[in-house]
Each structure stands twice: as structure tokens, then as C-alpha cells.
Design a protein around this motif. Structure first.
Motif, PDB file in Angstrom:
ATOM      1  N   ASP A 142       0.824  -1.218   0.000  1.00 19.38           N
ATOM      2  CA  ASP A 142       0.000   0.000   0.000  1.00 19.38           C
ATOM      3  C   ASP A 142       0.851   1.258   0.000  1.00 19.38           C
ATOM      4  O   ASP A 142       0.550   2.229  -0.709  1.00 19.38           O
ATOM      5  N   ARG A 143       1.931   1.251   0.770  1.00 16.61           N
ATOM      6  CA  ARG A 143       2.788   2.442   0.822  1.00 16.61           C
ATOM      7  C   ARG A 143       3.508   2.661  -0.508  1.00 16.61           C
ATOM      8  O   ARG A 143       3.704   3.809  -0.947  1.00 16.61           O
ATOM      9  N   LEU A 187       2.518   1.546  -3.509  1.00 18.23           N
ATOM     10  CA  LEU A 187       1.505   1.945  -4.499  1.00 18.23           C
ATOM     11  C   LEU A 187       1.256   3.448  -4.377  1.00 18.23           C
ATOM     12  O   LEU A 187       1.170   4.169  -5.388  1.00 18.23           O
ATOM     13  N   GLU A 188       1.163   3.910  -3.147  1.00 19.74           N
ATOM     14  CA  GLU A 188       0.950   5.332  -2.878  1.00 19.74           C
ATOM     15  C   GLU A 188       2.125   6.168  -3.390  1.00 19.74           C
ATOM     16  O   GLU A 188       1.935   7.223  -4.003  1.00 19.74           O
ATOM     17  N   ARG A 189       3.336   5.687  -3.161  1.00 14.50           N
ATOM     18  CA  ARG A 189       4.529   6.456  -3.552  1.00 14.50           C
ATOM     19  C   ARG A 189       4.674   6.557  -5.065  1.00 14.50           C
ATOM     20  O   ARG A 189       4.989   7.624  -5.593  1.00 14.50           O
ATOM     21  N   TYR A 190       4.445   5.441  -5.755  1.00 15.88           N
ATOM     22  CA  TYR A 190       4.693   5.420  -7.196  1.00 15.88           C
ATOM     23  C   TYR A 190       3.431   5.599  -8.042  1.00 15.88           C
ATOM     24  O   TYR A 190       3.519   5.707  -9.262  1.00 15.88           O
ATOM     25  N   GLY A 191       2.269   5.608  -7.400  1.00 15.86           N
ATOM     26  CA  GLY A 191       1.036   5.875  -8.119  1.00 15.86           C
ATOM     27  C   GLY A 191       0.614   4.783  -9.082  1.00 15.86           C
ATOM     28  O   GLY A 191      -0.115   5.045 -10.042  1.00 15.86           O
ATOM     29  N   ARG A 192       1.051   3.554  -8.825  1.00 13.86           N
ATOM     30  CA  ARG A 192       0.676   2.447  -9.701  1.00 13.86           C
ATOM     31  C   ARG A 192       0.744   1.143  -8.909  1.00 13.86           C
ATOM     32  O   ARG A 192       1.617   0.969  -8.057  1.00 13.86           O
ATOM     33  N   TRP A 212       4.096  -1.136  -8.781  1.00 19.95           N
ATOM     34  CA  TRP A 212       5.134  -0.176  -8.411  1.00 19.95           C
ATOM     35  C   TRP A 212       6.542  -0.694  -8.663  1.00 19.95           C
ATOM     36  O   TRP A 212       7.480   0.088  -8.815  1.00 19.95           O
ATOM     37  N   SER A 218       8.905   6.551   2.355  1.00 22.25           N
ATOM     38  CA  SER A 218       7.630   5.850   2.298  1.00 22.25           C
ATOM     39  C   SER A 218       7.442   4.725   3.308  1.00 22.25           C
ATOM     40  O   SER A 218       6.480   4.724   4.063  1.00 22.25           O
ATOM     41  N   ARG A 220       6.241   4.550   7.075  1.00 22.47           N
ATOM     42  CA  ARG A 220       4.825   4.761   7.390  1.00 22.47           C
ATOM     43  C   ARG A 220       4.026   3.465   7.397  1.00 22.47           C
ATOM     44  O   ARG A 220       2.863   3.452   7.817  1.00 22.47           O
TER      45      ARG A 220
END
Length: 217
Positions: A63-64, A66-71, A74, A133, A136
Motif C-alpha cells: 500500500d505504501r 503503491l501510494e509512492r509510485y502511483g501504480r 510499483w 515511504s 509509514r
């Protein structure tokens, strides 16, 4: 009680496999047989807590990132080391061999090993993954990354011994159990409360055969 192992045990499990238990029990075959059975029981009991730890780590890290790389995939953008990128490629290949023609990102995430996710906590990813990232992913942890990674790695080793049907009776199993709960608490404390409702490890630890092979890892 007979001092000999059942004849069928030698055919089913083999003398070399039983030897570590015989060694732990100083050659006492009856005690070794009890220890072998208990090792199966405690390994089975650890499955639930290790399941929660592996799946919880996997989803938190995924999840972290995916959030960082926007895909969702990732790993196509993250600066993975060659060894870890190879694990992703192998996961896709394994899925295709299992008949998954076009593996999704979720398919790949589920296929990747516990060891892969722990490797992302190593020092080689400090700059690109941990600092921006991955810290978190552990909202209830305030210690050093290296200590966190080392604790997770010991759980990978325990998990692998269990899944490969190896002896674990010689380990400090109460400490292992406490460590799993501690690591789960760093990820999501409510999982700890839920798991305690059906975790059988304390019960089975409490009926370990007396005096058999009580070493530490």
C-alpha cells in the motif's frame, strides 16, 4: 511405554529425519517420538500468527509503495536491486506456469514471498523506499529500521523451518511468539487482539513434553 519407535514410523519418516529428535532426547526413543509429535503440533499452531504477520507486512508495504509510485505494479518504477527484481520476474513466470495468462498486480503481490517483503526493509533501500515511504507502514514503531528488519528476518527463518517441516523445538519459542505479536503491533494493534481469540500457541507451549530438547535458537 515401549522404548522403541513404532515400526511404521521408520517407513513413514525415516531414521535420518528422526535423528535430530533422538539426539535432543539423548537417544531415548520414546521421548523422541513424543517430541516429534509435539514439534508438529507447535508448528501447526504457529501457522496462524505467521499468516497474519506475513499478510500484514505484505499489504502494508504494498500500500505504501503503491501510494509512492502511483501504480499497483510499483516494482516497474521502484529502484529494485537485481536480486529482488528477479523475484518479481519469477513470481510472474510461476503464475503463468500455474495457468494465470495475464497476472495482475494483485496476483504478483500474493505470489511474492515473505522474504521478498522483508528484503525491502534492508539498508540498500534506505534512501529510495524507507525514508520517503516505508517507515509509514509501521505507524506504531519508533525504533531503528535495522532492528525492525532483523526481527522480521528471524520470523522468515522460523516460517521457512515450519513450512519445510524442520525441527523448531530447540528454539526459544515463547520469545518467537512474543516477537510476532510485537511486530504485528507495529503494523496494526487490532490484529493482535483478534488473533489472541484463537491462537493456540500458548496452550501447546504449556504442554510441551517434560524435559525434551529445551534449547534456544
Amino acid at each position: 511405554m515401549s522404548s522403541e519407535l513404532p515400526e511404521w514410523s521408520r517407513r513413514a519418516f525415516s531414521e535420518p529425519r528422526l535423528k535430530p529428535y533422538l539426539d535432543a532426547c539423548h537417544g531415548d526413543r520414546a521421548r523422541a517420538w513424543r517430541l516429534y509429535r509435539w514439534n508438529i503440533e507447535i508448528s501447526q499452531a504457529f501457522y496462524g500468527s505467521l499468516h497474519c504477520l506475513e499478510v500484514g507486512l505484505r499489504n502494508a508495504v504494498h500500500d505504501r509503495l503503491l501510494e509512492r509510485y502511483g501504480r499497483a505494479d510499483w516494482w516497474e518504477a521502484a529502484p529494485l536491486k537485481k536480486h529482488d527484481a528477479g523475484k518479481v520476474a519469477k513470481a510472474r513466470d510461476d503464475l503463468r506456469r500455474k495457468g494465470v495468462g495475464h497476472p495482475t498486480a494483485d496476483d504478483v503481490v500474493a505470489e511474492l514471498s515473505f522474504g521478498f517483503w522483508v528484503s525491502l526493509l534492508s539498508s540498500s533501500y534506505d534512501r529510495h523506499l524507507w525514508v520517503p515511504s516505508l517507515h509509514r507502514a509501521f505507524p506504531h514503531y519508533a525504533g531503528r529500521r535495522s532492528a525492525l528488519r532483523d526481527n522480521f528476518q528471524t520470523m522468515v527463518l522460523l516460517r521457512n523451518r515450519i513450512m519445510h517441516h524442520e525441527p523448531i523445538h530447540h528454539r526459544h519459542l515463547p520469545a518467537d511468539h512474543a516477537k510476532i505479536y510485537r511486530l504485528l503491533g507495529y503494523l496494526e494493534p487490532e490484529v493482535v487482539t483478534w488473533l489472541q481469540g484463537f491462537d493456540r500457541v500458548p496452550e501447546i507451549l504449556g504442554r510441551r513434553p517434560g524435559g525434551e530438547g529445551g534449547g534456544h535458537a
